[in-house]
Design an enzyme around this catalytic site. Structure first.
Site, PDB file in Angstrom:
ATOM      1  N   LYS A  88       0.824  -1.204   0.000  1.00 11.85           N
ATOM      2  CA  LYS A  88       0.000   0.000   0.000  1.00 11.85           C
ATOM      3  C   LYS A  88       0.869   1.269   0.000  1.00 11.85           C
ATOM      4  O   LYS A  88       0.442   2.326  -0.445  1.00 11.85           O
ATOM      5  CB  LYS A  88      -0.926   0.019   1.217  1.00 11.85           C
ATOM      6  CG  LYS A  88      -1.834  -1.199   1.379  1.00 11.85           C
ATOM      7  CD  LYS A  88      -2.832  -1.329   0.239  1.00 11.85           C
ATOM      8  CE  LYS A  88      -3.973  -2.276   0.550  1.00 11.85           C
ATOM      9  NZ  LYS A  88      -3.577  -3.680   0.711  1.00 11.85           N
TER      10      LYS A  88
HETATM   11  C1  LIG Z   1      -4.272  -4.855   0.323  1.00 15.05           C
HETATM   12  C2  LIG Z   1      -3.462  -6.091   0.284  1.00 15.05           C
HETATM   13  C3  LIG Z   1      -3.714  -7.103  -0.652  1.00 15.05           C
HETATM   14  C4  LIG Z   1      -4.845  -7.014  -1.635  1.00 15.05           C
HETATM   15  O1  LIG Z   1      -4.649  -5.992  -2.577  1.00 15.05           O
HETATM   16  P1  LIG Z   1      -5.894  -5.446  -3.409  1.00 15.05           P
HETATM   17  O2  LIG Z   1      -5.365  -4.289  -4.164  1.00 15.05           O
HETATM   18  O3  LIG Z   1      -6.924  -5.046  -2.399  1.00 15.05           O
HETATM   19  O4  LIG Z   1      -6.360  -6.552  -4.258  1.00 15.05           O
HETATM   20  C5  LIG Z   1      -2.880  -8.199  -0.659  1.00 15.05           C
HETATM   21  N1  LIG Z   1      -1.870  -8.335   0.229  1.00 15.05           N
HETATM   22  C6  LIG Z   1      -1.611  -7.382   1.139  1.00 15.05           C
HETATM   23  C7  LIG Z   1      -0.490  -7.600   2.098  1.00 15.05           C
HETATM   24  C8  LIG Z   1      -2.381  -6.229   1.204  1.00 15.05           C
HETATM   25  O5  LIG Z   1      -2.114  -5.294   2.121  1.00 15.05           O
END
Ligand SMILES: *Cc1c(COP(=O)(O)O)cnc(C)c1O
Length: 501
Positions: free
Chosen positions: A114
Site C-alpha cells: 500500500k
Molecule cells: C491490500 C493487500 C492485498 C490485496 O490488494 P488489493 O489491491 O486489495 O487486491 C494483498 N496483500 C496485502 C499484504 C495487502 O495489504
C-alpha cells in the site's frame, strides 16, 4: 501536442473530470468509480525505458494519466514519495528463488505494498487542491483490511489541509497491524475500530460518501470528503509503474528477451493491485496471464471460473486478513472495460450485487476476461507454502504472498505453463510473525507476535524493520471503537464537535 486524459464514472453519468478533480473527489457523484476515457499506450521503446530508474519510469508512466499536472509538479511528487522512507534504492527489489521471481513491494515505511501508492497520494492531492483553488480541508476517509489504514495514516500524518480517518475491523487485522495503527502520531489522524468485518467498514464508508444530507453538511463546514482506498485513481496509477519496472528488470538481467511475455501472480482482495497490472498490459506490457490469487474468501476465483459474482456467503477470517473481502470494489472498473463502458449493464450488475447479492456476466464478457486466471488457496496450503519456500531457499514470505505462491503451484500443475512468472510479494513477513513462524515450526505457536519479531530476525538474518522495532513499547494513541451501523455518527462527532487544543 499532449493529449489530455479525462475521467468518467463507470456508472454512466455525464460528468467528465480531469485527473486533479478525480483525485480530490475520489468517487463519482453517481457512486461509480472514475476511469480514464481511454487507457493510454506507452509509446517509448523498451530499450530506452530499460535505462530509467524507478523515479524516471514513474514519471514516464504517470504523466500519461495525470495530463493536467506540470512536469515539475509531478516530478516533485515522485521524488518526495520514493525517498529514504524506502529502505532500498531500487524501491521494489526483484528476488529470484527456486526459479520464480518475487517482486518485493514492501520496502516502504509501513511494510506493505500500500505504501507504493499511499506515499505519493498525499503529494498528488496537495498539487490537485492547489490547481483547483479549493480552500478547503480534505477529509480522507478510509476503510482498511489492515495495511491501507497504516499506510494512509503515515502518508497523511501532519499534511496541512488534511484529516485522515481510518475505520478498521477490530477483530480482523493482525496484532502488529493493529498496533501500527494505534500508535500513529499526528494531530490530524483518527483511528476507529469497528465491531464488524472489512466489508462492513467499506460499506459504511461508501454509505457516508453517498449520503446527501451528510454531504451538504460536509460542504457547509468547508470540508471535502475524499478517499485513500483503491477506489481513488491516485492509488491505481502509481501501482502501474512497478509492473513495468519488474519486467524491465528481467530484461536487464538477461532473464527474458525484450518482448517476451511473462505472468504475474497477484494476491488479491479489493482487486486494486491486479487491476493496475491489467492497466500495464493494456498500455503495452507483454503479459500472458494475470493470475488472481484468493484466500478462502474466493469470490473472485468463482467469478473467473464461472462468470458469477456471488457475495452470498460468510466472510472468513484468515491468516491473510488484507484479502478477507467479499465485495472487491475495483472489479467494477474491469467490468467497465470488458463491457466496453456499457453503463446500463454495469448498473444492472451492481444493483444485482447490492439487492440480490450476486450477478452473472454474459459469454461475450467472459471471453474478454481471457487474460485472467483465478484460483484460491486454503489456510493449510498457505502455511505449507511458507514452509516450502523457506526450507528450499531460506526465504521468508508473508501469508498473502504465500497465497500467491500456493495458487501458482496449482496453476503450474494444471497448465504446465513454463512462462517466466513474477509473484507479487505484498507484505513483509514481519507484519505477520505469528502465522509465518508457526508455519515454519510449531514451537513458535505459543509465543506472542512481538516476541516473535526478534526470533524472525534471527531466523531470516534480516534486521528488524525500523517501523516495528520496539513497537510494543510505543504509546497507544487511539482508542475509539464503534458499532458498524454508527460510523456516520462517529465521523460526525469527530468532524463537527469542536476540539479545543
Ligand atoms: C491490500 C493487500 C492485498 C490485496 O490488494 P488489493 O489491491 O486489495 O487486491 C494483498 N496483500 C496485502 C499484504 C495487502 O495489504
Amino acid at each position: 501536442m499532449k493529449k489530455n486524459i479525462f475521467y468518467h464514472s463507470t456508472r454512466g453519468s455525464k460528468e467528465k473530470k480531469n485527473s486533479s478533480e478525480a483525485i480530490v473527489y475520489g468517487i463519482a457523484d453517481d457512486g461509480g468509480l472514475f476511469i480514464p476515457t481511454k487507457i493510454p499506450k506507452l509509446k517509448i521503446d523498451f530499450s530506452q525505458l530499460k535505462e530509467f530508474n524507478y523515479h524516471e519510469l514513474s514519471y514516464q508512466i504517470m504523466k500519461e494519466y495525470l495530463t493536467d499536472f506540470s512536469e515539475k509538479d509531478l516530478r516533485d511528487c515522485i521524488n518526495k514519495a520514493y525517498d529514504h522512507k524506502f529502505d532500498t534504492d531500487v524501491i521494489v527489489p526483484l528476488k529470484k528463488k527456486m526459479g520464480i521471481y518475487f517482486l518485493e513491494l514492501y520496502h516502504g515505511p509501513t511494510l506493505a505494498f500500500k505504501d507504493m501508492a499511499l506515499s505519493i497520494l498525499p503529494y498528488l492531492l496537495q498539487v490537485a487542491l492547489k490547481k483547483l483553488n479549493l480552500n478547503k480541508q480534505v477529509v480522507i476517509l478510509t476503510a482498511t483490511s489492515g495495511d491501507t489504514g497504516k499506510a494512509a495514516l503515515a502518508g497523511f500524518a501532519n499534511v496541512p489541509g488534511t484529516r485522515v480517518i481510518v475505520f478498521f475491523p477490530q477483530d480482523g487485522v493482525s496484532t502488529i497491524q493493529e498496533r501500527q495503527m494505534l500508535t500513529q502520531a499526528g494531530e490530524n489522524t483518527h483511528v476507529i475500530g469497528i465491531l464488524g468485518n472489512f466489508d462492513d467498514a467499506q460499506r459504511g464508508v461508501k454509505e457516508i460518501f453517498n449520503n446527501r444530507l451528510f454531504g451538504e453538511m460536509i460542504q457547509k463546514n468547508n470540508f471535502i470528503l475524499s478517499s485513500a482506498n483503491s477506489i481513488n485513481i491516485g492509488r491505481l496509477i502509481p501501482q502501474i509503474v512497478y509492473y513495468f519496472y519488474a519486467y524491465l528488470d528481467l530484461v536487464k538481467k538477461g532473464e527474458i528477451f525484450q518482448g517476451e511475455k511473462i505472468n504475474f501472480v497477484v494476491p488479491t482482495g479489493n482487486f486494486g493491485n491486479i487491476l493496475a497490472a491489467y492497466y500495464a498490459k493494456e498500455m503495452g506490457l507483454p503479459v500472458k496471464k494475470l493470475i488472481c490469487a484468493s484466500n478462502e474468501n474466493k469470490v473472485l476465483t468463482d467469478f473467473f471460473k464461472k462468470g458469477i459474482y456471488d457475495r452470498r456467503r460468510q466472510l472468513k477470517m484468515t491468516i491473510s486478513p488484507s484479502m478477507d473481502i467479499l465485495v472487491s470494489s475495483n472489479l467494477e472498473r474491469l467490468l467497465s472495460i470488458i463491457s466496453h463502458n456499457n453503463a446500463n449493464q454495469i448498473n444492472a450488475m451492481i444493483s444485482g450485487l447490492n439487492k440480490k447479492g450476486f450477478y452473472q456476466i454474459n459469454s461475450t464478457y467472459r471471453k474478454n476476461l481471457s487474460s485472467f486466471y483465478g484460483e484460491c488457496a486454503s489456510q493449510e496450503e498457505t502455511l505449507i507454502g511458507i514452509k516450502k519456500v523457506f526450507d528450499a531457499s531460506n526465504y521468508l514470505i508473508d501469508p498473502h504472498t504465500a497465497v500467491g505462491y500456493a495458487v501458482y503451484q496449482k496453476y503450474l500443475s494444471e497448465t504446465r505453463d513454463n512462462t517466466h512468472t513474477i509473484i507479487v510479494a505484498t507484505a513483509s513477513p514481519f507484519k505477520f510473525t505469528k502465522s509465518v513462524m508457526s508455519a515454519i515450526d510449531k514451537k513458535y505457536e505459543k509465543m506472542n507476535e512481538f516476541k516473535l519479531i526478534e526470533k524472525m530476525a534471527d531466523l531470516s538474518r534480516i534486521s528488524i524493520p525500523a517501523e516495528i522495532r520496539n513497537i510494543e513499547k510505543k504509546p497507544i494513541l487511539h482508542s475509539i471503537v464503534c458499532r458498524k451501523d454508527k460510523m456516520k455518527e462517529k465521523l460526525h462527532e469527530i468532524l463537527f464537535t469542536e476540539r479545543k487544543n
